[in-house]
Design a protein around this motif. Structure first.
Motif, short mmCIF file in Angstrom:
data_model
loop_
_atom_site.label_atom_id
_atom_site.label_comp_id
_atom_site.label_asym_id
_atom_site.label_seq_id
_atom_site.Cartn_x
_atom_site.Cartn_y
_atom_site.Cartn_z
N TYR A 108 0.85 -1.19 0.00
CA TYR A 108 0.00 0.00 0.00
C TYR A 108 0.89 1.24 0.00
O TYR A 108 1.82 1.35 0.80
CB TYR A 108 -0.91 0.01 1.23
CG TYR A 108 -1.93 -1.11 1.25
CD1 TYR A 108 -3.24 -0.88 0.84
CD2 TYR A 108 -1.58 -2.39 1.67
CE1 TYR A 108 -4.18 -1.90 0.85
CE2 TYR A 108 -2.52 -3.42 1.69
CZ TYR A 108 -3.81 -3.17 1.27
OH TYR A 108 -4.75 -4.18 1.28
N GLU A 121 -3.06 0.61 -3.97
CA GLU A 121 -2.88 -0.75 -3.45
C GLU A 121 -2.34 -1.61 -4.58
O GLU A 121 -2.99 -1.76 -5.61
CB GLU A 121 -4.24 -1.27 -2.96
CG GLU A 121 -4.32 -2.73 -2.66
CD GLU A 121 -5.77 -3.15 -2.40
OE1 GLU A 121 -6.04 -4.37 -2.49
OE2 GLU A 121 -6.62 -2.29 -2.11
N LYS A 180 -2.43 -0.49 5.76
CA LYS A 180 -3.26 -0.77 4.60
C LYS A 180 -3.77 0.54 3.98
O LYS A 180 -3.01 1.47 3.78
CB LYS A 180 -4.39 -1.73 4.98
CG LYS A 180 -3.86 -3.08 5.52
CD LYS A 180 -4.94 -3.99 6.01
CE LYS A 180 -5.81 -4.55 4.91
NZ LYS A 180 -6.76 -5.57 5.39
N ASN A 181 -5.07 0.61 3.72
CA ASN A 181 -5.64 1.83 3.17
C ASN A 181 -6.36 2.66 4.22
O ASN A 181 -7.20 3.51 3.91
CB ASN A 181 -6.62 1.49 2.03
CG ASN A 181 -7.81 0.67 2.52
OD1 ASN A 181 -7.73 -0.02 3.53
ND2 ASN A 181 -8.92 0.74 1.81
#
Length: 243
Positions: A108, A121, A180-181
């Motif tokens: 990411y 991503e 992550k996001n």
């Protein structure tokens, strides 16, 4: 009511300051990602699924904690899972749920512009790597606080894929990056409670030398989330059964 207004006024000021300060702050946060299912929950599942395959129970019990890292510098960040356990997996341990939830083999990457945050991503499937652009998330900020590793952290909730996930972030580390996001909070994320999964910051390194960090934008074909989902649905229709 005045207290609530004061709290959100502080959050706005923090967000404003982050836009300036995170271009100068750099560092690395290491997380331990774990799966902890209560024994009574496993017993309940076994009882109600007699005769069914025991694969789910085996996967639950064999899930191993993993470490993941986010590096950030000059308004950019990169998050990935360390693959230190891959070589220790036996033939019967194909799936590690903790690693999957931590991000698996994806990378990411995010970067701040003057107006927004771009989140990408990288996922390598179908014989090539894709760079999937993610959307900014809608956070619910709360006044509740607690200390984590000496930092004052605030609670936030995100309704993600029809479930609530709890986050603890600290404005004392003025970045809006996270695992992550999960980006856009007014401070670094130090803890996530996602059902039976948890992310816990175990090591926080700030003000590192530039040669200690490697934050390059991953390569891949740029697609939207919808475009990528349609490609997967076409390639693996058995996993997208509408019935």
């Amino acid at each position: 009511m005045k207290t609530i207004y004061k709290f959100f006024a502080i959050v706005l000021i923090i967000n404003f300051n982050i836009g300036f300060s995170q271009n100068s702050i750099n560092g690395r946060i290491t997380y331990n990602v774990s799966l902890s299912i209560p024994k009574e929950r496993i017993d309940e599942y076994e009882k109600s699924n007699k005769g069914a395959s025991s694969d789910a129970i085996t996967i639950w019990k064999n899930s191993k904690n993993v470490n993941s890292i986010i590096e950030f510098s000059m308004g950019k960040s990169k998050y990935y899972v360390l693959d230190e356990l891959d070589n220790d997996l036996s033939e019967n341990e194909i799936i590690n749920l903790a690693k999957t939830r931590a991000g698996g083999n994806k990378v990411y990457y995010s970067e701040n512009s003057s107006k927004s945050i771009d989140i990408f991503e990288q996922d390598c499937k179908l014989g090539e790597c894709f760079l999937i652009k993610n959307e900014i998330l809608d956070w619910k900020l709360l006044k509740e606080t607690k200390k984590i590793s000496g930092y004052t952290c605030y609670k936030a909730i995100l309704n993600y894929k029809n479930k609530d996930i709890i986050f603890w972030y600290t404005p004392e580390i003025a970045i809006n990056f996270g695992p992550k996001n999960f980006l856009g909070l007014p401070g670094a994320i130090l803890e996530i409670q996602d059902g039976y999964f948890s992310f816990s910051a175990t090591n926080i390194e700030l003000n590192l030398k530039s040669d200690e960090l490697s934050i390059e934008k991953p390569k891949g074909k740029l697609v939207t989330k919808d475009e990528y989902d349609k490609m997967l649905q076409k390639a693996f229709p058995e996993f997208f059964d509408e019935n």
